[in-house]
Design an enzyme around this catalytic site. Structure first.
Site, short mmCIF file in Angstrom:
data_model
loop_
_atom_site.label_atom_id
_atom_site.label_comp_id
_atom_site.label_asym_id
_atom_site.label_seq_id
_atom_site.Cartn_x
_atom_site.Cartn_y
_atom_site.Cartn_z
N CYS A 1 0.65 -1.38 -0.07
CA CYS A 1 -0.27 0.08 0.00
C CYS A 1 0.85 1.29 0.12
O CYS A 1 0.38 2.25 -0.55
CB CYS A 1 -0.94 -0.14 1.10
SG CYS A 1 -0.43 -0.45 2.63
N ARG B 1 7.06 -11.34 5.46
CA ARG B 1 6.87 -11.10 6.80
C ARG B 1 7.59 -11.82 7.59
O ARG B 1 7.78 -13.12 7.37
CB ARG B 1 5.32 -10.91 6.83
CG ARG B 1 4.70 -9.80 6.12
CD ARG B 1 3.05 -9.74 6.16
NE ARG B 1 2.64 -8.72 5.35
CZ ARG B 1 1.40 -8.71 5.34
NH1 ARG B 1 0.53 -9.31 5.92
NH2 ARG B 1 0.80 -7.63 4.61
N GLN C 1 0.71 -11.05 -2.72
CA GLN C 1 -0.49 -10.77 -2.56
C GLN C 1 -1.18 -10.06 -3.69
O GLN C 1 -0.58 -9.40 -4.38
CB GLN C 1 -0.52 -9.55 -1.54
CG GLN C 1 -0.09 -9.89 -0.17
CD GLN C 1 -0.43 -8.97 1.02
OE1 GLN C 1 -0.23 -7.91 0.86
NE2 GLN C 1 -1.02 -9.27 1.95
N ASP D 1 -2.97 -7.55 -4.30
CA ASP D 1 -3.25 -6.31 -3.43
C ASP D 1 -4.15 -5.40 -4.66
O ASP D 1 -3.85 -5.33 -5.64
CB ASP D 1 -2.17 -5.80 -3.03
CG ASP D 1 -2.25 -5.71 -1.69
OD1 ASP D 1 -3.20 -5.94 -1.12
OD2 ASP D 1 -1.01 -5.17 -0.90
N LYS E 1 -12.11 -2.91 9.08
CA LYS E 1 -12.06 -3.78 7.70
C LYS E 1 -13.45 -4.75 8.07
O LYS E 1 -13.93 -5.08 9.21
CB LYS E 1 -10.59 -4.49 7.88
CG LYS E 1 -10.48 -5.51 8.81
CD LYS E 1 -8.96 -6.23 8.52
CE LYS E 1 -8.88 -7.28 9.74
NZ LYS E 1 -7.41 -7.86 9.57
N HIS F 1 -8.30 -0.44 1.15
CA HIS F 1 -7.37 -1.70 0.51
C HIS F 1 -8.26 -2.94 0.46
O HIS F 1 -9.15 -3.31 1.20
CB HIS F 1 -6.51 -1.77 1.87
CG HIS F 1 -5.75 -0.84 2.48
ND1 HIS F 1 -4.49 -0.74 2.43
CD2 HIS F 1 -6.32 0.21 3.06
CE1 HIS F 1 -3.97 0.40 3.15
NE2 HIS F 1 -5.12 1.26 3.24
#
Length: 654
Positions: A348, A377, A395, A397, A481, A527
């Site tokens: 992001c 990660r 991802q 994304d 979210k 997102h």
């Protein structure tokens, strides 16, 4: 003291004698009702009632009731361990999903025979019907009574500010100890620091089983001693426990790590490091199909693909706000030319830089950027698990930038899009989880922005018609979210897609667009991760389908099996026609006998087998064999090709 109390029971006011306990008011026998909710708080059945109390039963078959049974079973296990291993020191023992665990500091790791001995002693304790008795103690009294338990002494110092699992032991405010008492003599048999509540006696534990043991760091920190953790399960009946154990047996058959090796899809080479999978050619085909599908769907929905690098200066995550709250989940920084860099854990911030690269107009909004972005990660070694918990992932994304006025409509269309995609992959049962902020200081930004964002998500979730579950405190640090929770073929729930509403990062990056009136406005940022990560989603799909992927995803969609070597050229011609329709097909020309070739194809979970012998060749046909074992003979080649191509194009499961 008044001789009578007025309480509310089952919604009606009742008068009971002073000194009446919750269990007496509920007429509970400790079997179907194991605890009570008094004024909204879970209490033991022995809890004495006061004037005006509102009392409700906690049934053993409820989630709360099961948790109480499991927590009580953890205490029984700890008692058995300390009786059999007198030097064992106690850690914590909370209930968890489908079971419980307890951590112990012991001289050596527990062995399978140890677990059998512990379980046998537990059954003896349960049969004795020992009573759980709660008493309040001061900090000093607790320290004196638990002087030989160093981990419990540490928990006493955490009172009121402990983590959830630890608070099962210490609670908040007044400390309490639970004594296990012999039902005949009333003598103390064992005790533990605990908030409770517990079932009234060990006879209220109908079914349990110890599952396994392993290492676990005290309070989850690698800087602390490693303890031995024993896991168990406990249920309201033996039938429920048997159902759960059958589910575990089925889940073991579907384990994506096992199937990944058997089907030659992916592996986890130790030379690369924990949580870093590699995909073999067949696994690569599935990934490509997933990505191709998503590229097409996102292109149709107005998304624009971008690409960003794998590393960046650390200062980018200071701007985004991630570094203070996310540093422990990032890989350590490294230095290049005197500048600190990091491998990226999320996409992001880089997408924000793309938005900011030039001036933007309201006419461009909503701007939907998407990327198959590799991120890294630092998951702790204890939680890394196959493809479903990795350290290197891709991802799918997307970040949508829109106006305040477009926000509600964009969220609604996003949720519709997400559910449509998940259904195309064969998932059909969903509920939604709304993660919001709590009083933690990790959440940034204006509370008014949070309230607006939360309400927008809640309204969309409620309008979807799906069940909505609240998750207080589960939001990202920058915004609330919605998470889509999906059930797989054997009823397990997986968190998949997420939609996060962010009114904070655009401000931190000073993102702007020119509005219709010429003013400069800050966009809303949404997102969206649909798969979550391709790795995790593929792991979930592998277990959902037990490796028998639908034809459109199967690495090999068709295998031709000749009755004899002379029939190989005929099937190769059939394969050529299938390949012209984009079908992935192989012809098994090996020296194996026909029945062995069929077994090999079934083991590889190939959707279609096309068999051919003299009669098939004479009739310009094939014998059509499905993965289920069903077979149709004498199917004309054109019909066979059309059926397979149609199933692949329409994503039909066979």
């Amino acid at each position: 003291m008044s001789a009578e109390l007025r309480i509310t029971l089952a919604g009606a006011e009742r008068v009971v004698a002073a000194g009446t306990t919750a269990g007496q008011a509920l007429e509970a026998d400790g079997r179907t009702v194991v605890a009570a909710r008094v004024n909204g708080q879970a209490r033991d059945l022995a809890h004495p009632l006061e004037q005006g109390d509102v009392v409700e039963p906690i049934e053993i078959s409820s989630e709360e009731g099961r948790a109480i049974v499991r927590h009580s079973t953890a205490h029984v296990m700890a008692q058995a361990v300390q009786e059999l291993f007198p030097g064992a020191k106690l850690g914590i023992g909370p209930p968890v999903d489908n079971g419980f665990y307890y951590d112990f500091d012991v001289e050596r790791a527990f062995q399978p025979d140890d677990l059998k001995r512990i379980e046998k002693r537990m059954r003896e304790i349960v049969k004795q019907g020992q009573l759980f008795s709660r008493r309040a103690v001061s900090d000093d009294e607790a320290r004196e009574e638990l002087a030989g338990e160093p981990y419990k002494l540490e928990l006493i110092g955490l009172k009121g500010g402990a983590e959830d699992e630890e608070s099962v032991e210490v609670g908040a405010g007044q400390l309490t100890i639970y004594d296990n008492l012999d039902p005949r003599s009333g003598d103390l048999t064992w005790k533990d620091l605990c908030r409770g509540p517990h079932v009234p006696s060990t006879r209220s534990i109908p079914a349990f089983k110890l599952m396994r043991s392993g290492g676990a760091y005290w309070r989850g920190s690698e800087n602390n001693p490693q303890l031995q953790r024993i896991y168990g399960t406990a249920w309201e009946s033996r039938d429920k426990q048997d159902d759960y154990l059958k589910l575990l047996e089925e889940a073991e058959k579907r384990d994506h790590r096992k199937l990944g090796a058997e089907l030659d899809l992916f592996s986890f080479p130790p030379e690369l490091g924990s949580g870093l999978p590699v995909f073999h050619p067949k696994g690569g085909i599935i990934r490509k199909e997933m990505e191709d599908y998503m590229r097409r769907r996102q292109g149709e929905a107005g998304y624009e693909f971008v690409n960003t690098p794998h590393i960046t200066k650390s200062t980018l995550f200071e701007t985004s706000g991630h570094l203070p709250w996310y540093a422990e989940d990032m890989f350590p920084p490294f230095e290049l030319e005197g500048i600190e860099y990091r491998v990226k854990p999320m996409n992001c911030p880089m997408h924000n830089l793309i938005f900011r690269a030039r001036g933007r107009s309201y006419r461009e909004l909503p701007l939907r950027l998407c990327e198959f972005g590799s991120v890294y990660r630092y998951e702790k070694s204890g939680v890394v698990h196959g493809l479903t918990r990795v350290r290197g992932m891709t991802q799918d994304d997307s970040h949508i930038y829109c106006t305040r006025e477009q926000m509600a409509g964009e969220i609604k269309s996003l949720l519709t899009f997400v559910l449509s995609v998940l259904r195309d992959f064969g998932l059909s049962e969903f509920y939604l989880e709304l993660s919001t902020r709590d009083d933690s200081d990790k959440f940034i930004g204006d509370p008014a922005d949070w309230a607006e964002a939360t309400e927008a998500l809640r309204q969309t979730a409620e309008e979807s018609g799906l069940e909505l579950v609240d998750d207080p405190g589960g939001a990202a640090f920058y915004g609330p979210k919605i998470s889509v929770q999906a059930k797989d073929a054997i009823g397990r729930t997986w968190q998949l897609s997420t939609i996060q509403l962010d009114l904070n990062q655009p401000k931190r990056f000073e993102l702007e667009y020119q509005a219709a009136d010429g003013s400069r406005q800050t966009p809303v940022m949404i997102h969206r991760a649909l798969f979550g990560s391709i790795e995790r989603f593929l792991g979930v799909l592998t277990e959902h389908y037990a490796g028998a992927f639908p034809p459109w995803l199967a690495p090999v969609q068709v295998v031709g099996i000749p009755i004899a070597d002379a029939h190989v050229p005929y099937l190769q011609d059939v394969a050529k026609r299938l390949k012209e329709r984009g079908i992935r097909v192989e012809v098994d020309a090996s020296d194996d006998r026909m029945q062995k070739k069929i077994r090999n194809a079934q083991k590889a979970k190939i959707p279609y087998m096309l068999l051919a012998g003299d009669d098939d060749i004479a009739g310009g046909a094939v014998s059509f064999r499905y993965r289920s074992g069903e077979q149709k003979n004498g199917v004309p080649i054109d019909v066979a090709v059309a059926e397979i191509a149609n199933a692949v194009e329409r994503r039909i499961q066979v």
